[in-house]
Design a protein around this motif. Sequence first.
Motif, PDB file in Angstrom:
ATOM      1  N   GLN A  61       1.217   1.896   2.342  1.00 59.73           N
ATOM      2  CA  GLN A  61      -0.054   2.576   2.147  1.00 59.73           C
ATOM      3  C   GLN A  61      -0.231   2.995   0.690  1.00 59.73           C
ATOM      4  O   GLN A  61      -1.362   3.009   0.181  1.00 59.73           O
ATOM      5  N   ARG A  62       0.853   3.322   0.006  1.00 63.46           N
ATOM      6  CA  ARG A  62       0.757   3.609  -1.436  1.00 63.46           C
ATOM      7  C   ARG A  62       0.276   2.376  -2.195  1.00 63.46           C
ATOM      8  O   ARG A  62      -0.546   2.479  -3.107  1.00 63.46           O
ATOM      9  N   VAL A  63       0.787   1.213  -1.811  1.00 62.38           N
ATOM     10  CA  VAL A  63       0.325  -0.034  -2.430  1.00 62.38           C
ATOM     11  C   VAL A  63      -1.163  -0.236  -2.137  1.00 62.38           C
ATOM     12  O   VAL A  63      -1.933  -0.627  -3.016  1.00 62.38           O
ATOM     13  N   GLY A  64      -1.572   0.054  -0.903  1.00 63.56           N
ATOM     14  CA  GLY A  64      -2.971  -0.098  -0.549  1.00 63.56           C
ATOM     15  C   GLY A  64      -3.888   0.787  -1.382  1.00 63.56           C
ATOM     16  O   GLY A  64      -4.968   0.357  -1.803  1.00 63.56           O
ATOM     17  N   ILE A  65      -3.468   2.014  -1.628  1.00 64.40           N
ATOM     18  CA  ILE A  65      -4.264   2.924  -2.454  1.00 64.40           C
ATOM     19  C   ILE A  65      -4.335   2.416  -3.888  1.00 64.40           C
ATOM     20  O   ILE A  65      -5.409   2.367  -4.506  1.00 64.40           O
ATOM     21  N   ALA A  66      -3.174   2.015  -4.426  1.00 66.17           N
ATOM     22  CA  ALA A  66      -3.142   1.517  -5.808  1.00 66.17           C
ATOM     23  C   ALA A  66      -3.983   0.254  -5.949  1.00 66.17           C
ATOM     24  O   ALA A  66      -4.686   0.070  -6.948  1.00 66.17           O
ATOM     25  N   ARG A  67      -3.939  -0.618  -4.944  1.00 68.78           N
ATOM     26  CA  ARG A  67      -4.737  -1.852  -4.998  1.00 68.78           C
ATOM     27  C   ARG A  67      -6.229  -1.529  -5.022  1.00 68.78           C
ATOM     28  O   ARG A  67      -6.999  -2.146  -5.770  1.00 68.78           O
TER      29      ARG A  67
END
Length: 268
Positions: free
Chosen positions: A168-174
């Motif tokens: 989910q951190r990757v999703g936010i950063a993306r």
Amino acid sequence: MNAAPGLVTESGQDARSLVIRDLVKEYRRNKPVLRGINLTIAGHGLTAVIGPSGTGKSTLLRCINRLVEPTSGEIKFMGQDLARLRGRQLREARRRIGMVFQEYNLVERLTVMENLLSGRLGYVPVWRAWLRKFPQADIDRAFGLLDAVGLERVALRRADALSGGQRQRVGIARAIMQEPDLILADEPTSSLDPKTSVEIMEILSRLAGERDIPVIVNIHNVGLAKRFAQRVVGMTGGHVVYDGPPDGLTDADLKAIYGGENWLDERP
């Protein structure tokens, strides 16, 4: 229905305000999921949409970015009616709207860095994307965002090797890699444990706040909504039944939104 402070009018002061008028969505004829939604959301801050399952929260977000087609109504954003865009105009509008998904929506076989850079696909030539030759400025920005979400050490790890919170951190950063004018987050904490849920909301709130990107987040956890949102929209049966500040949300409002009252003693 309570009025939220700090709203703007369509004519006015905030070019990034989102104006939804008489929005209806029917998946089956004469059985609307959204029943004439009217909202004006200012171009700043975090708005939480709460309500029971099946009341239309996810449908509302997916109508805004046109993952589903509205049946009728208007969705005015950045001078355009998103509900009526087609083709290239729709693709360009979607570039300005970052999306954070409940189930992460990452490409599992790609690395964390490659998933992050996919947030730039709408901005680079097709041949660069195909060969994964992104501009150095995009790569540098991706590394900076990975550092901001605490994932700098896993940049080259495949997405399927990450925990749910890391994904989910990757999703936010993306989503932020798109340099959007609006972020939509659809139940970003529903698959996570309580501690990780708080961390994800802290990251989303902080990064969007630092960049002055407005956020609309669907969330089941009323406690998290009240903790992180500047505005709460309560929905039930496809209608908005509360619209106001978190500290104005009373037990009576919650009963109107969710029905019953026994669950009030078990709130987080």
